[in-house]
Design an enzyme around this catalytic site. Sequence first.
Site, PDB file in Angstrom:
ATOM      1  CB  THR A  50      -0.940   0.006   1.221  1.00  0.00           C
ATOM      2  OG1 THR A  50      -1.665  -1.232   1.244  1.00  0.00           O
ATOM      3  CG2 THR A  50      -1.932   1.152   1.171  1.00  0.00           C
ATOM      4  CE1 TYR A 138       0.468  -9.616   2.196  1.00  0.00           C
ATOM      5  CE2 TYR A 138       2.209  -8.028   1.761  1.00  0.00           C
ATOM      6  CZ  TYR A 138       0.903  -8.430   1.627  1.00  0.00           C
ATOM      7  OH  TYR A 138       0.018  -7.649   0.916  1.00  0.00           O
ATOM      8  CE  LYS A 167      -1.399  -7.669   4.502  1.00  0.00           C
ATOM      9  NZ  LYS A 167      -0.835  -6.464   3.845  1.00  0.00           N
TER      10      LYS A 167
END
Length: 305
Positions: A50, A138, A167
Amino acid sequence: MMELAERFRGVFTALVTPFQDGAIDYEAFDALVERQIEAGVTGLVPVGTTGEAATLSDDEADAVIARTVKLAAGRVMVMAGAGANDTRKTVEKIRRAEKAGADALLLVTPYYNKPTQAGLIAHYEVAAEETHLPVMLYSVPGRCGVEIAPETCASLIRRHDNIVAIKEAGGDVGRVTQLRQACGDDLIIHSGDDGLTLPFLSVGAIGVTSVVGNVAPREMVQLVEAFRAGNMVRALQLHEMIAELTAGIFIESNPGPVKAALALCNLAGPEMRLPMVPVSDANREKLAGILSRFGSAAAAFQEMR
């Protein structure tokens, strides 16, 4: 492990990196960070997907992490994105993130290469051996083309005490159960999909690494807190209230829509770095309508408290 789990419990916002005329807009960034902390998030994640990590220079990434650490001032955890598709580069990024003062590291699976599970184990073992910081794996197969198998997670946490969390961004609630069956309580699980936060929590996750949190940090925090308090009615209300916003924030590739939403809220500009471009005019109009409806619903919800 219980003490560490408490540090990871709740909302970690995957911060955008605002730009203005090609440079990082630190004024907007500072305000965004403070807004997150005021809303009660547990952690901040600079220099992730992001945050457009792929198009930040090393010096820019260092500066963003260090600034986040300074602004956080110990009030929340700072988990820096430090992944790459080259293990040597990952090690370099880890060292730089440590130097910048990060509290923990988010390490994405190597993208493009598509390593086997044996390759993932070798990659993460080298990374873990290079740092004393807690590591969150992740897994985001939609971007990287490879998923971390539950058995791979189990192997890694047995060998490395600082690999503590994952995650999980594969869009499959069933993965939480698979991970827990393989790893038990020794692996902290975060939802990597905002829309699945409540379902993930219901089967054993303890937090979310959130994109929507950039726009609606208070509501994301309240959702997780309501679940933790056992108030399922309130948690479901918040989940449903956030649902349309979540869908809108992913109407195009992240982080285009969340930057557009922040711009519509006068919180940061929509500028991105190529090859990412701002969202289409049509989708910007859709986001404006979504934000208007969300704002009205959120205000009414807070008045009912």
